[in-house]
Design an enzyme around this catalytic site. Structure first.
Site, PDB file in Angstrom:
ATOM      1  N   LYS A 120      -5.152 -26.666   5.813  1.00  0.00           N
ATOM      2  CA  LYS A 120      -5.078 -27.907   6.576  1.00  0.00           C
ATOM      3  C   LYS A 120      -4.426 -27.655   7.928  1.00  0.00           C
ATOM      4  O   LYS A 120      -3.653 -26.700   8.069  1.00  0.00           O
ATOM      5  CB  LYS A 120      -4.215 -28.927   5.810  1.00  0.00           C
ATOM      6  N   ARG A 140     -10.029 -32.764  -7.442  1.00  0.00           N
ATOM      7  CA  ARG A 140     -11.111 -33.086  -8.380  1.00  0.00           C
ATOM      8  C   ARG A 140     -11.319 -31.982  -9.411  1.00  0.00           C
ATOM      9  O   ARG A 140     -11.812 -32.244 -10.505  1.00  0.00           O
ATOM     10  CB  ARG A 140     -12.390 -33.409  -7.603  1.00  0.00           C
TER      11      ARG A 140
HETATM   12  N1  BES Z   1      -4.690 -34.311  -1.129  1.00  0.00           N
HETATM   13  C1  BES Z   1      -5.841 -34.404  -0.310  1.00  0.00           C
HETATM   14  C2  BES Z   1      -6.205 -35.827   0.049  1.00  0.00           C
HETATM   15  C3  BES Z   1      -5.252 -36.532   0.965  1.00  0.00           C
HETATM   16  C4  BES Z   1      -5.373 -36.401   2.323  1.00  0.00           C
HETATM   17  C5  BES Z   1      -4.282 -37.346   0.452  1.00  0.00           C
HETATM   18  C6  BES Z   1      -4.515 -37.061   3.162  1.00  0.00           C
HETATM   19  C7  BES Z   1      -3.414 -38.021   1.290  1.00  0.00           C
HETATM   20  C8  BES Z   1      -3.535 -37.882   2.645  1.00  0.00           C
HETATM   21  C9  BES Z   1      -7.034 -33.789  -1.021  1.00  0.00           C
HETATM   22  O1  BES Z   1      -6.772 -32.709  -1.837  1.00  0.00           O
HETATM   23  C10 BES Z   1      -7.943 -33.313   0.056  1.00  0.00           C
HETATM   24  O2  BES Z   1      -7.563 -32.430   0.765  1.00  0.00           O
HETATM   25  N2  BES Z   1      -9.113 -33.932   0.162  1.00  0.00           N
HETATM   26  C11 BES Z   1     -10.048 -33.590   1.165  1.00  0.00           C
HETATM   27  C12 BES Z   1     -11.407 -33.543   0.512  1.00  0.00           C
HETATM   28  C13 BES Z   1     -12.466 -32.921   1.367  1.00  0.00           C
HETATM   29  C14 BES Z   1     -12.097 -31.505   1.722  1.00  0.00           C
HETATM   30  C15 BES Z   1     -13.782 -32.966   0.624  1.00  0.00           C
HETATM   31  C16 BES Z   1      -9.999 -34.635   2.259  1.00  0.00           C
HETATM   32  O3  BES Z   1      -9.791 -35.807   1.973  1.00  0.00           O
HETATM   33  O4  BES Z   1     -10.143 -34.267   3.421  1.00  0.00           O
HETATM   34 MN    MN Z   2      -6.662 -30.903  -0.750  1.00  0.00          MN
END
Ligand code: BES
Ligand code: MN
Ligand code: ZN
Length: 492
Positions: free
Chosen positions: A267, A341
């Site tokens: 990230k 997931r």
């Molecule tokens: N934990 C994150 C989702 C999240 C993002 C929660 C910001 C709270 C604040 C999750 O694991 C994630 O990274 N999801 C991705 C999915 C995508 C890569 C398909 C997302 O939401 O960008």
């Molecule tokens: Mn994630």
């Protein structure tokens, strides 16, 4: 922590001895003359009219033993909701604290002896406790004053019970918030496992903790794979509350990624510190179990909390990898940042062994859900209309709102794999729904998924009883749902 009590109604409000007496006022309605005494001008002059969220402090009103009267506005009587009362109680408790007072009393805005009064007492106890919450564990100097006593003015036994229930509901949220706010260098998967053992100890439940070797042996390959590169080992936490005889259980599943860096699909660094909150689903489920135990709910409940860090490393899983999950289905990894997931899919297929009446999972699953609903509701998806409605109602009643989103077959098409059954990302559009569609592939029972990415935590206070940091949601929604199943909640 503040002590919530009831009593002191013997002589009416005039006799209440507290450093501050709070009284609710509906918009444009009068306050009894015997309360305001010579200070009636506060209303007449229009300084205070009972607008929702407003308050006015009056010193030494002629009619009261208490030296301070706080008028708290509830808005129009016709649009009153129980959540307004949670906020009013929080406003009163926090005002008393900021004035550095020792005690506050709160007069309920409902008729003596009514059922509404019990529900009101519950809400007031919740609101006051949650409003006063702050996470100070790592502050070497305690900052600020603590309010020691908060009394709901009533001699009614039902009200005392309601206040006690409200305090237990609030405790579930407080437990969840404490776990959420804890940084990831202390809140490791094993730390959560230890908290689970403590909950079980308090209430006489059963607990099973799978360590890395047991996770692998069980075939929980999503969890094992995400957790492979982390030196803080993953855990799969199972709690069982048996209050419902031979009945099949309700299973709660909570995502507990104690830190989500994104892994190899790392990230951006801005805001990454918030990814300590990626265990919020697990925190809410643990808080819920604590309340289920404290309330001795006559239902069977199983909690499943898959917990891991998601970190890059020489042993980390990579984009393009294919894994076989617990159910036997195969997944192609498009991004290692869609890790939630994978671990939830394992937990959902593990849940089949219980032949559950219903399964509710909650997870900070997608940024897309936050974009869709803002921070005002969880995204709610599922495969059973009755259960969806039940969960939605529990959200309304608890103040932890959830909004129904679709799981059209087209979303499932978006996550079909090239080299495997599924892919772990459906791309940018409809991100919350393709995540939900992914989970749906692993359930064969009535199921609801709550995406709490938008509501689990916040950089600033959200309302009077939800300070910045972890919100504890949806612990009170889940408890309300289970109380309903036990025939005992507002939504029963
Ligand atoms: N934990 C994150 C989702 C999240 C993002 C929660 C910001 C709270 C604040 C999750 O694991 C994630 O990274 N999801 C991705 C999915 C995508 C890569 C398909 C997302 O939401 O960008
Ligand atoms: Mn994630
Ligand atoms: Zn995550």
């Amino acid at each position: 922590m503040v002590r919530i009590a009831t009593g002191g109604d013997g002589g009416g409000l005039a006799k209440v001895e507290a450093d501050l007496l709070a009284m609710c006022v509906f918009e444009d309605e009068d306050v009894p003359r015997e309360v305001l005494g010579d200070k009636a001008g506060v209303l007449k002059d229009g300084d205070f009219s009972g607008k929702k969220g407003s308050s006015a402090l009056v010193y030494n009103p002629g009619g009261l033993a208490s030296p301070r009267l706080l008028l708290v506005g509830l808005g129009p009587r016709s649009s009153f909701k129980i959540d307004t009362l949670r906020r009013a109680a929080a406003t009163a408790a926090k005002r008393a604290r900021s004035l550095k007072l020792g005690s506050a009393a709160f007069a309920l805005p409902v008729q003596e002896g009514s059922a509404a009064r019990v529900a009101a007492a519950e809400a007031v106890a919740e609101g006051a406790t949650l409003g006063l919450y702050s996470f100070d564990l790592y502050k070497t100097k305690a900052d600020g004053h603590e309010l020691s006593n908060f009394t709901i003015v009533s001699d009614d036994e039902g009200v005392a019970e309601g206040a006690e229930t409200g305090a237990k509901l609030a405790a579930a949220t407080v437990l969840a918030r404490d776990l959420q706010n804890e940084p990831s260098n202390t809140a490791t998967p094993e730390f959560l496992a230890q908290k689970a053992r403590e909950i079980v100890e308090r209430h006489g439940m059963d607990v099973t903790i799978l360590d890395r070797a047991a996770i692998e042996a069980e075939g929980l390959n999503g969890l094992a794979t995400v957790g492979r590169s982390a030196s803080n080992e993953p855990r799969f936490i199972v709690l069982e509350h048996k209050g419902g005889g031979d009945e099949a259980p309700v299973v709660l599943v909570g995502k507990a990624v104690t830190f989500d860096s994104g892994g190899i699909s790392i990230k951006p660094s801005a805001g990454m510190e918030d990814m300590k909150f990626d265990m919020s689903g697990g925190a809410a489920v643990l808080g819920t179990m604590d309340a289920v135990g404290a309330l001795r709910l006559p239902v069977n409940v199983v909690a499943l909390v898959p917990s891991t860090e998601n970190l890059p490393g020489g042993d980390a899983f990579k984009p393009g990898d294919v894994l076989e999950l617990h159910s036997g289905k195969t997944v192609e990894i498009v991004t290692t940042d869609a890790e939630g997931r994978l671990i939830l899919a394992d937990a959902l297929s593990y849940a089949k062994r219980y032949e559950p009446l219903a399964v509710i999972d909650c997870a900070t699953l997608t940024g897309a859900c936050h974009v869709a609903l803002g921070d005002h509701a969880s995204g709610l998806m599922g495969n059973d209309d009755g259960l969806i409605e039940e969960v939605r109602n529990a959200g309304e009643a608890s103040g932890e709102r959830a909004w129904h989103l679709p799981l059209f077959d087209e979303y499932t098409e978006q996550i079909r794999g090239n080299t495997a059954d599924l892919r772990n990302s459906g791309g940018r559009y409809g991100g919350a729904l393709t995540a939900g569609a992914f989970l749906k592939e692993f359930v064969d029972y009535p199921w609801v998924h709550l995406d709490i990415a938008g509501v689990a935590y916040s950089a600033k206070a959200k309302n009077a009883y939800t300070p910045k940091g972890g919100s504890g949601a949806p612990a009170r929604l889940l408890v309300e749902f289970l109380r309903g199943r036990a025939g005992d909640g507002a939504t029963a």
